[in-house]
Design a protein around this motif. Structure first.
Motif, PDB file in Angstrom:
ATOM      1  N   ILE A 106       0.832  -1.207   0.000  1.00 42.88           N
ATOM      2  CA  ILE A 106       0.000   0.000   0.000  1.00 42.88           C
ATOM      3  C   ILE A 106       0.868   1.260   0.000  1.00 42.88           C
ATOM      4  N   GLY A 107       1.941   1.259   0.792  1.00 48.09           N
ATOM      5  CA  GLY A 107       2.810   2.441   0.861  1.00 48.09           C
ATOM      6  C   GLY A 107       3.425   2.767  -0.493  1.00 48.09           C
ATOM      7  N   ALA A 108       3.858   1.748  -1.211  1.00 53.13           N
ATOM      8  CA  ALA A 108       4.447   1.966  -2.541  1.00 53.13           C
ATOM      9  C   ALA A 108       3.396   2.507  -3.501  1.00 53.13           C
ATOM     10  N   ALA A 137      16.081   5.366   4.888  1.00 53.74           N
ATOM     11  CA  ALA A 137      15.696   4.277   5.795  1.00 53.74           C
ATOM     12  C   ALA A 137      14.972   4.876   6.993  1.00 53.74           C
ATOM     13  N   LEU A 138      13.911   4.214   7.433  1.00 56.05           N
ATOM     14  CA  LEU A 138      13.264   4.572   8.694  1.00 56.05           C
ATOM     15  C   LEU A 138      12.623   3.323   9.283  1.00 56.05           C
ATOM     16  N   ASP A 139      13.138   2.926  10.437  1.00 53.59           N
ATOM     17  CA  ASP A 139      12.443   1.913  11.236  1.00 53.59           C
ATOM     18  C   ASP A 139      11.537   2.705  12.161  1.00 53.59           C
ATOM     19  N   ILE A 140      10.237   2.552  12.011  1.00 53.47           N
ATOM     20  CA  ILE A 140       9.316   3.447  12.738  1.00 53.47           C
ATOM     21  C   ILE A 140       9.372   3.258  14.245  1.00 53.47           C
ATOM     22  N   ARG A 141      10.089   2.241  14.716  1.00 55.93           N
ATOM     23  CA  ARG A 141      10.263   2.077  16.168  1.00 55.93           C
ATOM     24  C   ARG A 141      11.292   3.052  16.735  1.00 55.93           C
ATOM     25  N   ASN A 190       1.981   4.478   7.417  1.00 55.03           N
ATOM     26  CA  ASN A 190       1.439   3.269   6.777  1.00 55.03           C
ATOM     27  C   ASN A 190       2.125   1.975   7.203  1.00 55.03           C
ATOM     28  N   ALA A 191       3.399   2.046   7.580  1.00 58.57           N
ATOM     29  CA  ALA A 191       4.156   0.808   7.833  1.00 58.57           C
ATOM     30  C   ALA A 191       3.470  -0.052   8.889  1.00 58.57           C
ATOM     31  N   GLY A 192       3.481  -1.355   8.657  1.00 54.79           N
ATOM     32  CA  GLY A 192       2.895  -2.278   9.626  1.00 54.79           C
ATOM     33  C   GLY A 192       3.274  -3.700   9.278  1.00 54.79           C
ATOM     34  N   ILE A 193       3.094  -4.572  10.250  1.00 57.03           N
ATOM     35  CA  ILE A 193       3.409  -5.991  10.025  1.00 57.03           C
ATOM     36  C   ILE A 193       2.308  -6.860  10.634  1.00 57.03           C
ATOM     37  N   THR A 194       2.344  -8.130  10.257  1.00 54.78           N
ATOM     38  CA  THR A 194       1.593  -9.106  11.031  1.00 54.78           C
ATOM     39  C   THR A 194       2.457 -10.356  11.190  1.00 54.78           C
ATOM     40  N   SER A 203      -3.461  -4.313  18.138  1.00 53.11           N
ATOM     41  CA  SER A 203      -2.625  -3.156  17.775  1.00 53.11           C
ATOM     42  C   SER A 203      -3.428  -2.138  16.982  1.00 53.11           C
ATOM     43  N   LYS A 204      -4.329  -2.621  16.141  1.00 50.21           N
ATOM     44  CA  LYS A 204      -5.108  -1.698  15.306  1.00 50.21           C
ATOM     45  C   LYS A 204      -6.275  -1.070  16.093  1.00 50.21           C
ATOM     46  N   TYR A 205      -6.910  -1.851  16.991  1.00 51.06           N
ATOM     47  CA  TYR A 205      -7.898  -1.247  17.905  1.00 51.06           C
ATOM     48  C   TYR A 205      -7.227  -0.102  18.670  1.00 51.06           C
ATOM     49  N   HIS A 216      -9.049   2.696   6.953  1.00 55.58           N
ATOM     50  CA  HIS A 216      -9.087   1.286   7.358  1.00 55.58           C
ATOM     51  C   HIS A 216      -9.178   0.372   6.142  1.00 55.58           C
ATOM     52  N   PRO A 217      -8.043  -0.091   5.608  1.00 51.07           N
ATOM     53  CA  PRO A 217      -8.132  -1.033   4.488  1.00 51.07           C
ATOM     54  C   PRO A 217      -8.751  -2.358   4.947  1.00 51.07           C
ATOM     55  N   PRO A 218      -9.451  -3.029   4.015  1.00 46.67           N
ATOM     56  CA  PRO A 218      -9.838  -4.417   4.252  1.00 46.67           C
ATOM     57  C   PRO A 218      -8.696  -5.286   3.704  1.00 46.67           C
ATOM     58  N   SER A 219      -8.949  -6.572   3.437  1.00 50.61           N
ATOM     59  CA  SER A 219      -7.905  -7.421   2.836  1.00 50.61           C
ATOM     60  C   SER A 219      -7.424  -6.790   1.529  1.00 50.61           C
ATOM     61  N   MET A 265       1.595  -8.756   2.594  1.00 47.04           N
ATOM     62  CA  MET A 265       0.962  -9.150   3.860  1.00 47.04           C
ATOM     63  C   MET A 265      -0.125 -10.200   3.610  1.00 47.04           C
ATOM     64  N   LEU A 266      -0.898 -10.025   2.542  1.00 49.23           N
ATOM     65  CA  LEU A 266      -1.966 -10.998   2.262  1.00 49.23           C
ATOM     66  C   LEU A 266      -1.366 -12.327   1.778  1.00 49.23           C
ATOM     67  N   ASP A 267      -0.244 -12.253   1.066  1.00 51.05           N
ATOM     68  CA  ASP A 267       0.436 -13.503   0.650  1.00 51.05           C
ATOM     69  C   ASP A 267       0.827 -14.302   1.893  1.00 51.05           C
TER      70      ASP A 267
END
Ligand SMILES: NC(=O)c1ccc[n+]([C@@H]2O[C@H](COP(=O)([O-])OP(=O)(O)OC[C@H]3O[C@@H](n4cnc5c(N)ncnc54)[C@H](O)[C@@H]3O)[C@@H](O)[C@H]2O)c1
Length: 279
Positions: free
Chosen positions: A20-22, A60-64, A89-93, A157-159, A183-186, A191-193
């Motif tokens: 999504i970010g790209a 480079a940016l690690d958002i942490r 936008n950055a996120g992981i699961t 995390s998203k709540y 709020h994107p859906p799938s 990430m979906l892969d």
């Protein structure tokens, strides 16, 4: 306050190397904005910015990292001038049921999706308030409304992000900043892969997924229209937003959606792929 045209704004995007970010970075450039692409994957984000051309820069940016956030804002300012819009936008699961994830995996999800995004909002709040304008767009998730099996800590995390976002927007109501949460859906990204590879996340396949370009349209559109909150799909998303507050209802409905997702996932796994976003 400086006049800001709707076009040609300076936008800092996190997690811009992929997904999504790209897509947000690409569409924003097409619409005449200048984009600072950032990502924890430095090589990939530099390559992405080279593809998109001279209206972009990358770092480079690690958002942490609190220091990393300051450095990224400074790099954007050096390249284009002050940042008008932050797209967080950055996120992981990590896929799997809560009992199967390691303590570190639970922590990673919260540290990136929630604390990393909070650090970005706080960095932007200070800098944008000082400059007298700015727009913070947080990319959250429809999972911020729904308790979903396979996503327990991700949902948490998203709540949390949604609660944080709206609380800050109210705190800052008399200030110069705008706040939007999307709020994107799938969505058919890496990430979906990752989710496709794990049947515990089958609920993601209960409904038709979106292309990252469709989410980018909402994000880049929000730069101009500044909506408070965007859900997907527009109507069903509003129903989900309300339904999620009824736990008894969720305990009946979500397992049915999960069963549908398992069937859909089977079909998708056996169907021939026709392109990179074919799921
Ligand atoms: N794909 C979906 O189905 C979906 C659905 C709802 C919400 N979202 C949200 O959309 C956002 C983007 O997801 P995506 O699907 O494009 O994922 P993606 O995996 O395709 O891309 C995520 C990007 O974030 C980067 N990243 C990971 N950790 C980082 C960190 N610590 N600091 C900086 N960058 C980091 C990755 O390198 C990657 O480039 C995420 O916040 C995600 O939670 C995605």
């Amino acid at each position: 306050m400086r006049h800001i045209s709707d076009r040609g704004q300076v936008i800092l995007v996190t997690g811009a190397a992929n997904g999504i970010g790209a897509a947000v970075a690409e569409l924003a450039v097409t619409r005449g904005h200048r984009v600072m692409l950032t990502d924890v994957d430095e090589e990939a984000v530099l390559a992405r910015a080279r593809e998109l051309g001279p209206r972009t820069a990358a770092c480079a940016l690690d958002i942490r990292s609190t220091e990393g956030w300051s450095t990224a804002f400074e790099a954007a300012e050096a390249a284009f001038g002050v940042v008008d819009v932050l797209v967080n936008n950055a996120g992981i699961t990590h896929t799997g049921h809560a009992r199967d994830l390691s303590p570190q995996q639970h922590r990673d999800i919260v540290e990136i999706n929630l604390l990393g995004t909070i650090t970005g909002v706080c960095t932007a709040l200070e800098r944008m308030t000082a400059q007298g304008h700015g727009h913070i767009i947080n990319v959250c998730s429809m999972t911020s409304f729904l308790p979903l099996p396979g996503y327990a800590t991700y949902c948490g995390s998203k709540y949390g992000l949604r609660a944080f976002h709206h609380s800050v927007a109210i705190e800052e109501r008399d200030g110069p900043l705008d706040f939007t949460i999307i709020h994107p859906p799938s969505t058919r990204t890496g990430m979906l892969d990752q989710e496709m590879a794990d049947p515990s996340c089958a609920i993601s396949f209960a409904e038709k997924s979106y292309a990252p370009e469709q989410i980018a349209e909402a994000v880049v559109g929000a730069v101009t229209t500044k909506p408070v909150e965007v859900v997907f799909p527009p109507l069903a998303g509003r129903v989900q937003r309300i339904a999620g507050v009824f736990p008894r209802l969720m305990r009946r409905v979500i397992p049915m959606a999960e069963a549908k997702g398992l069937r859909q996932r089977e079909k998708l796994l056996t169907a021939p792929r026709t392109g990179p976003s074919a799921k």
